[in-house]
Design a protein around this motif. Structure first.
Motif, PDB file in Angstrom:
ATOM      1  N   GLY A 198       0.818  -1.198   0.000  1.00 54.25           N
ATOM      2  CA  GLY A 198       0.000   0.000   0.000  1.00 54.25           C
ATOM      3  C   GLY A 198       0.847   1.240   0.000  1.00 54.25           C
ATOM      4  N   PRO A 199       0.235   2.387  -0.279  1.00 55.30           N
ATOM      5  CA  PRO A 199       0.982   3.648  -0.283  1.00 55.30           C
ATOM      6  C   PRO A 199       1.305   4.109   1.124  1.00 55.30           C
ATOM      7  N   ALA A 200       2.137   5.121   1.222  1.00 58.22           N
ATOM      8  CA  ALA A 200       2.517   5.656   2.524  1.00 58.22           C
ATOM      9  C   ALA A 200       1.293   6.211   3.239  1.00 58.22           C
ATOM     10  N   GLY A 201       1.256   5.951   4.535  1.00 62.38           N
ATOM     11  CA  GLY A 201       0.201   6.537   5.354  1.00 62.38           C
ATOM     12  C   GLY A 201      -1.103   5.789   5.370  1.00 62.38           C
ATOM     13  N   VAL A 202      -1.199   4.649   4.644  1.00 60.55           N
ATOM     14  CA  VAL A 202      -2.478   3.958   4.555  1.00 60.55           C
ATOM     15  C   VAL A 202      -2.711   3.010   5.728  1.00 60.55           C
ATOM     16  N   GLY A 203      -1.663   2.765   6.558  1.00 57.13           N
ATOM     17  CA  GLY A 203      -1.869   1.954   7.751  1.00 57.13           C
ATOM     18  C   GLY A 203      -1.198   0.599   7.734  1.00 57.13           C
ATOM     19  N   LYS A 204      -0.143   0.431   6.922  1.00 58.96           N
ATOM     20  CA  LYS A 204       0.567  -0.861   6.887  1.00 58.96           C
ATOM     21  C   LYS A 204       1.269  -1.123   8.222  1.00 58.96           C
ATOM     22  N   SER A 205       1.885  -0.085   8.778  1.00 51.22           N
ATOM     23  CA  SER A 205       2.607  -0.250  10.044  1.00 51.22           C
ATOM     24  C   SER A 205       1.664  -0.632  11.171  1.00 51.22           C
ATOM     25  N   ALA A 206       0.440  -0.068  11.145  1.00 55.19           N
ATOM     26  CA  ALA A 206      -0.529  -0.387  12.187  1.00 55.19           C
ATOM     27  C   ALA A 206      -0.921  -1.869  12.121  1.00 55.19           C
ATOM     28  N   LEU A 207      -1.026  -2.398  10.917  1.00 49.96           N
ATOM     29  CA  LEU A 207      -1.360  -3.817  10.777  1.00 49.96           C
ATOM     30  C   LEU A 207      -0.216  -4.700  11.276  1.00 49.96           C
ATOM     31  N   LEU A 208       1.026  -4.305  10.973  1.00 54.08           N
ATOM     32  CA  LEU A 208       2.161  -5.083  11.476  1.00 54.08           C
ATOM     33  C   LEU A 208       2.228  -5.025  12.998  1.00 54.08           C
ATOM     34  N   ALA A 209       1.920  -3.840  13.563  1.00 57.06           N
ATOM     35  CA  ALA A 209       1.927  -3.712  15.021  1.00 57.06           C
ATOM     36  C   ALA A 209       0.851  -4.624  15.632  1.00 57.06           C
ATOM     37  N   ALA A 210      -0.303  -4.697  14.972  1.00 56.00           N
ATOM     38  CA  ALA A 210      -1.361  -5.591  15.462  1.00 56.00           C
ATOM     39  C   ALA A 210      -0.904  -7.041  15.386  1.00 56.00           C
ATOM     40  N   ALA A 211      -0.197  -7.388  14.305  1.00 52.50           N
ATOM     41  CA  ALA A 211       0.321  -8.750  14.177  1.00 52.50           C
ATOM     42  C   ALA A 211       1.338  -9.051  15.276  1.00 52.50           C
ATOM     43  N   ALA A 212       2.178  -8.068  15.617  1.00 55.27           N
ATOM     44  CA  ALA A 212       3.177  -8.255  16.679  1.00 55.27           C
ATOM     45  C   ALA A 212       2.500  -8.502  18.015  1.00 55.27           C
ATOM     46  N   ARG A 213       1.436  -7.739  18.308  1.00 53.60           N
ATOM     47  CA  ARG A 213       0.727  -7.935  19.574  1.00 53.60           C
ATOM     48  C   ARG A 213       0.112  -9.322  19.635  1.00 53.60           C
ATOM     49  N   GLN A 214      -0.511  -9.731  18.532  1.00 55.18           N
ATOM     50  CA  GLN A 214      -1.108 -11.072  18.516  1.00 55.18           C
ATOM     51  C   GLN A 214      -0.040 -12.149  18.662  1.00 55.18           C
ATOM     52  N   GLY A 215       1.112 -11.933  18.021  1.00 56.17           N
ATOM     53  CA  GLY A 215       2.206 -12.908  18.132  1.00 56.17           C
ATOM     54  C   GLY A 215       2.690 -13.055  19.552  1.00 56.17           C
ATOM     55  N   HIS A 216       2.896 -11.923  20.243  1.00 52.55           N
ATOM     56  CA  HIS A 216       3.318 -11.970  21.650  1.00 52.55           C
ATOM     57  C   HIS A 216       2.266 -12.697  22.488  1.00 52.55           C
ATOM     58  N   ASP A 217       0.998 -12.372  22.235  1.00 55.23           N
ATOM     59  CA  ASP A 217      -0.070 -13.002  23.009  1.00 55.23           C
ATOM     60  C   ASP A 217      -0.114 -14.515  22.808  1.00 55.23           C
ATOM     61  N   ARG A 218       0.272 -14.983  21.618  1.00 54.57           N
ATOM     62  CA  ARG A 218       0.242 -16.414  21.321  1.00 54.57           C
ATOM     63  C   ARG A 218       1.552 -17.116  21.680  1.00 54.57           C
ATOM     64  N   GLY A 219       2.493 -16.389  22.300  1.00 49.74           N
ATOM     65  CA  GLY A 219       3.736 -16.996  22.758  1.00 49.74           C
ATOM     66  C   GLY A 219       4.806 -17.131  21.697  1.00 49.74           C
ATOM     67  N   LEU A 220       4.670 -16.431  20.595  1.00 47.99           N
ATOM     68  CA  LEU A 220       5.691 -16.489  19.553  1.00 47.99           C
ATOM     69  C   LEU A 220       6.872 -15.605  19.913  1.00 47.99           C
ATOM     70  N   MET A 221       8.022 -15.903  19.369  1.00 50.53           N
ATOM     71  CA  MET A 221       9.162 -14.999  19.447  1.00 50.53           C
ATOM     72  C   MET A 221       9.029 -14.038  18.269  1.00 50.53           C
ATOM     73  N   VAL A 222       8.798 -12.767  18.575  1.00 52.02           N
ATOM     74  CA  VAL A 222       8.531 -11.763  17.550  1.00 52.02           C
ATOM     75  C   VAL A 222       9.797 -10.959  17.287  1.00 52.02           C
ATOM     76  N   LEU A 223      10.264 -10.998  16.051  1.00 52.07           N
ATOM     77  CA  LEU A 223      11.434 -10.218  15.631  1.00 52.07           C
ATOM     78  C   LEU A 223      10.945  -9.128  14.678  1.00 52.07           C
ATOM     79  N   GLN A 224      11.312  -7.871  14.967  1.00 47.45           N
ATOM     80  CA  GLN A 224      10.800  -6.754  14.166  1.00 47.45           C
ATOM     81  C   GLN A 224      11.941  -5.893  13.646  1.00 47.45           C
ATOM     82  N   ALA A 225      11.755  -5.383  12.438  1.00 50.02           N
ATOM     83  CA  ALA A 225      12.717  -4.457  11.841  1.00 50.02           C
ATOM     84  C   ALA A 225      11.957  -3.466  10.967  1.00 50.02           C
ATOM     85  N   HIS A 226      12.582  -2.310  10.753  1.00 51.57           N
ATOM     86  CA  HIS A 226      11.956  -1.237   9.976  1.00 51.57           C
ATOM     87  C   HIS A 226      12.991  -0.705   8.997  1.00 51.57           C
ATOM     88  N   GLY A 227      12.734  -0.861   7.692  1.00 52.47           N
ATOM     89  CA  GLY A 227      13.649  -0.342   6.691  1.00 52.47           C
ATOM     90  C   GLY A 227      13.683   1.167   6.706  1.00 52.47           C
TER      91      GLY A 227
END
Length: 939
Positions: free
Chosen positions: A33-62
């Motif tokens: 998607g284009p800039a500002g459309v909310g891609k980062s917010a979706l990744l942040a939601a995925a990170a929260r769900q991953g932590h909640d499910r006991g996954l090891m979450v590794l994150q990086a930002h280009g």
């Protein structure tokens, strides 16, 4: 978890992927998607769900600034987890083949090397980093999230590609977010992930108006006015980044999100967009900002090749940039392409000098012309350029003006012609442009029309002035200079030779119609000075137009309905389009209508309507539609009248001369149908501007008076009627057939206790009505007189009113008079006769769907002791179920014997029910049954 608006589908996909990952399965997703459309917010939601499910979450930002740092993104992902594991005394994750990855983490700042391509990355390091990720995943399932992967350094992108090929069975899941324009097949990571059989591709869209309103409500803690929410959606395009910035600034400013604060909110957005819009554009590829700047300068365009010309970009880059702007909510989906809101255009234009913008538009106009672009699109570009004296520009601007005039877009036409004058044109072209401009301005700016038409008329021969002078006279009349208009037309009439009688007939007709716009007295003077007679045979189009004008003048002045009808019929007898203008037929039909020749008017209307199938200018079209609606209304069908009138009321007509007249018809029809709130809404619109001088305003004032009376405001209603009366008597068009204001005012005066005034007004109107002589007009005055009188005088007046209306197709008027007479007869003890009249009134009101009148007649009928089984005594709804069934079968072509067999009844029974059905439906033959039964609602 934080609620993301309009992202339930994306969150559902991510949730299922996290569920897979927590079970050790491979999960792969690509968020584009284009800039500002909310891609980062979706990744942040995925990170929260991953932590909640006991996954090891590794994150990086280009990051674009770190693109030259080798393995920058990989270090963000793996280094923290590796250091944490080794600090806890775990067995070394970098043992064996993974040892090659140690150099990536242990290099110091002055030892960081640049990685420009895949050939620079040793295989040992790639595989060592992969083994490290596998060992981390062996402890807990691994969720790798990379935001803005398009900014990742080449070494990290190479490793992510290497990892993507080896995800199956690895307990590693990979979610990557990239910009829309960078998510192409040349990107190895995107290509590899897209090809993965488990990959889910998510493309979040800008927020809808409803979601924008909800976002602002949540962010500001208060409900928004609808207009505020709409403005915020237009300004931001639903882009979450811009929306968040706007919400934060509105919250800090303390401005309330209400309609009255729209100017301050707009000013706040004007300060905000120059800060945030460039940031948003810079986060995209280099082609997006120039494309956005070009759209801001051009305004709108349908041509991608044109954008290539003005930006210097190739077709692929332009197409990608437009896609990004659309997906980001910044541009309207095209073609045509344009930025969402004027504030966006202003923001981007401020970054370019005026000279540069003018040069770009001029270059774009040249390029679009060469590309074969539409004249109007080229002309739109020329409107914002400096004159350079190019003949082709004059030609294009005139062609665009003609197109706009054909669509009745008078303001656009005027703008093109003004610009053509400034180019400048050759002298011969200049006179033609002045004439065309003046004609266009008569309706929109009559003062300017006078100036331009005078300049053109001064250089024309008499033959050319015949066409132009009437327009100049109309402009003069509209600016309050009727005396000049009369003198101008007199002078032109004197110039027309006797041999050219046709031109003289047309001029006389135009003069009459023009002066009727001001006052019929001027028209009478004009007729007298010209010696214009009424004995024309109607053999030529000019004669027929003159006869129609005389018919309308006769109606407005209330002289004689027979004379008006005779003139109208002579005008229509040889009516032959296209030689005859539609206005000839429209005015003649209107005169017949107001003379209560409804059957003839309906016949001739169909003839005129066929001639008007081609697109008509707003004024003739609105008058013709109004005549059609009034015909339907007078003949007892207010619903059909509303259907016709809606064509010109919604939206408001371009030429508003007959807008009040049409609105008055709509208000009366709505009140007859019992819809007072809608009548009030429709009535309000014309009064939002100044009340004009045209005679059609008296009809609207009278309609508003009736509405106010329905609303329980008799004093306000009386004020409207008195204003209506003042206008009609002062203007010289005091015919009760146009507006029976005296009888309506008399009834209100009587209600307020002013009996002498009421009686005087009623008698005065009856005298004027009898002079005009049409049955409905006389009956309307008699009905008011009957309601004001008592005893035998009241009965006589109402009885005569009913008798007159029974001779016309004016069904609703007859229903009212019958209801009045029925109630009066009941009050005098004539019960049987009262019931007969009230049943007739009820039947007519039901047929017309006039609910208030129907309910009134029904109540009065019940008060007489009658107990009608159904309201309708005729029409489809008056049929019993057996009658309806038999009539329907007969309409389908079955014989009486076949119907009897079908229904298991005797043939005589069928004949009996068909006879009753014919009587109720008002028909005499079986051939009429399909039409008569057309109102039956099929299940």
């Amino acid at each position: 978890m934080v609620t993301l608006l309009e992202r339930s589908a994306e969150l559902g996909v991510l949730g299922s992927l996290i569920e897979q990952a927590s079970g050790g399965e491979c999960a792969v997703a690509l968020i584009e998607g284009p800039a500002g459309v909310g891609k980062s917010a979706l990744l942040a939601a995925a990170a929260r769900q991953g932590h909640d499910r006991g996954l090891m979450v590794l994150q990086a930002h280009g990051c674009d600034l770190e693109r030259g740092m080798a393995f920058g993104v990989v270090r963000q992902l793996l280094e923290p987890a590796t250091v944490a594991a080794e600090s806890q005394g775990s067995s070394s994750l970098l043992a064996g083949a993974a040892e090659a990855a140690r150099a990536v983490f242990e290099s110091s700042a002055d030892q960081v090397w640049s990685c420009t391509g895949s050939s620079d990355v040793p295989f040992a390091q790639l595989h060592g980093l992969y083994l490290l990720a596998l060992r981390l995943a062996a402890r807990r399932p691994l969720l790798v999230l990379v935001d803005d992967a398009h900014h990742a350094d080449p070494c990290s992108r190479h490793w992510l590609t290497y990892l993507a090929r080896r995800l199956r069975g690895s307990r590693i899941s990979l979610l990557i977010a990239v910009r829309a324009e960078d998510s192409d097949t040349e990107d190895s990571v995107v290509a590899e992930l897209s090809a993965h059989p488990a990959c889910r591709r998510l493309r979040p869209a800008p927020l809808s108006p409803a979601a924008v309103a909800q976002y602002l409500t949540d962010g500001l803690g208060t409900e928004l006015d609808t207009e505020v929410a709409a403005l915020c959606h237009l300004i931001t395009g639903g882009n979450p980044y811009l929306l968040r910035a706007l919400t934060e600034n509105v919250s800090r400013s303390g401005i309330s999100p209400v309609r009255s604060e729209l100017p301050r909110l707009t000013a706040l957005a004007q300060r905000l967009l120059p800060l945030h819009l460039p940031i948003l554009l810079r986060r995209h590829s280099a082609s997006v900002a120039p494309a956005a700047a070009a759209l801001a300068t051009l305004g709108r365009t349908t041509s991608q090749p044109l954008l290539c010309e003005v930006t210097g970009l190739d077709a692929v880059a332009v197409a990608g940039a437009l896609t990004v702007l659309e997906q980001a909510g910044l541009a309207e989906p095209g073609p045509p392409w344009q930025l969402r809101h004027p504030l966006m255009r202003e923001t981007l234009q401020l970054r370019t000098s005026t000279a540069a913008r003018n040069e770009l538009r001029a270059r774009a106009a040249d390029a679009l012309l060469a590309l074969g672009g539409d004249d109007r699109e080229v002309a739109d570009l020329l409107l914002a350029t400096e004159p350079e004296g190019h003949p082709w520009r004059v030609r294009v601007l005139r062609a665009a003006a003609q197109q706009a005039l054909h669509r009745h877009e008078f303001h656009a036409c005027r703008a093109y012609l003004h610009r053509a004058l400034s180019e400048p044109p050759a002298q011969a072209d200049r006179l033609e442009i002045l004439a065309q401009l003046g004609i266009t301005e008569v309706q929109t700016d009559p003062a300017a029309a006078v100036e331009h038409l005078r300049a053109a008329v001064e250089h024309l021969e008499p033959a050319g002035r015949v066409h132009l002078v009437p327009h100049l006279a109309e402009a003069l009349t509209r600016t309050g200079r009727s005396a000049e208009a009369v003198a101008l037309l007199d002078a032109l009439a004197a110039e027309i030779p006797d041999a050219d009688r046709e031109s003289l007939y047309r001029l006389w007709a135009q003069g009459i119609l023009l002066f009727l716009e001001d006052t019929p007295r001027l028209a009478d003077d004009w007729i007298g000075r010209g010696g214009i007679g009424t004995d024309l045979p109607g053999d030529t189009p000019g004669q027929r137009l003159l006869l129609a004008a005389l018919a309308v003048k006769t109606f407005l002045t209330g002289q004689c309905s027979e004379t008006a009808a005779t003139l109208a019929e002579r005008a229509l007898a040889q009516f032959s389009p296209p030689a005859d203008p539609v206005l000839t037929g429209t005015f003649a039909v209107s005169a017949l209508l107001n003379a209560d020749r409804l059957t003839e008017a309906e016949h001739w209307y169909r003839h005129v309507a066929i001639a008007a199938r081609d697109e008509q200018p707003p004024s003739p079209r609105s008058l013709l539609v109004s005549v059609h609606a009034k015909l339907a209304y007078r003949m007892g069908d207010p619903r059909a009248a509303l259907a016709h009138i809606g064509q010109i009321l919604d939206p408001a007509p371009a030429d508003r001369r007959y807008w009040p007249y049409a609105t008055a018809l709509a208000v009366h029809a709505l009140l007859d149908l019992g819809d007072v709130p809608e009548a009030a809404r429709v009535c309000r619109a014309p009064f939002e501007g100044p009340v004009g001088k045209h005679w059609s305003w008296t009809a609207l004032l009278a309609a508003r008076a009736r509405l106010r009376l329905e609303q329980g405001r008799p004093e306000a209603a009386l004020a409207d009627l008195e204003e209506c009366g003042h206008r009609q008597t002062e203007g010289g068009y005091d015919n009760p057939a146009l507006v029976p204001w005296r009888s309506e005012a008399a009834l209100i005066h009587d209600r307020l206790g002013h009996r002498a005034t009421a009686a005087h007004l009623a008698q005065q109107e009856l005298q004027l009505a009898r002079a005009w002589g049409s049955p409905r007009t006389v009956a309307t005055s008699l009905r008011a007189l009957g309601l004001l009188s008592t005893g035998p005088a009241a009965l006589a007046a109402l009885t005569e009113a009913v008798a007159l209306l029974e001779s016309t197709p004016a069904r609703i008027d007859l229903a009212r008079a019958l209801a009045d007479l029925g109630e009066l007869l009941a009050a005098h003890g004539h019960i049987n006769e009262s019931r007969t009249r009230l049943r007739q009134a009820l039947d007519l009101a039901e047929t017309a769907h006039a609910r208030p009148l129907s309910e009134r007649a029904h109540r009065a009928l019940l008060d007489t002791g009658a107990r009608p089984r159904r309201k309708r005594q005729s029409g489809v709804s008056a049929l019993t179920s057996r009658e309806c069934r038999i009539a329907t079968l007969a309409a389908e072509g079955m014989s009486n014997q076949q119907i009897a067999t079908e229904l298991f009844v005797t043939r005589r029974t069928v004949e009996f029910h068909l006879t009753r059905a014919f009587r109720k439906l008002g028909i005499t033959t079986r051939n009429d049954l399909p039409r008569a039964l057309s109102d039956i609602v099929q299940p």
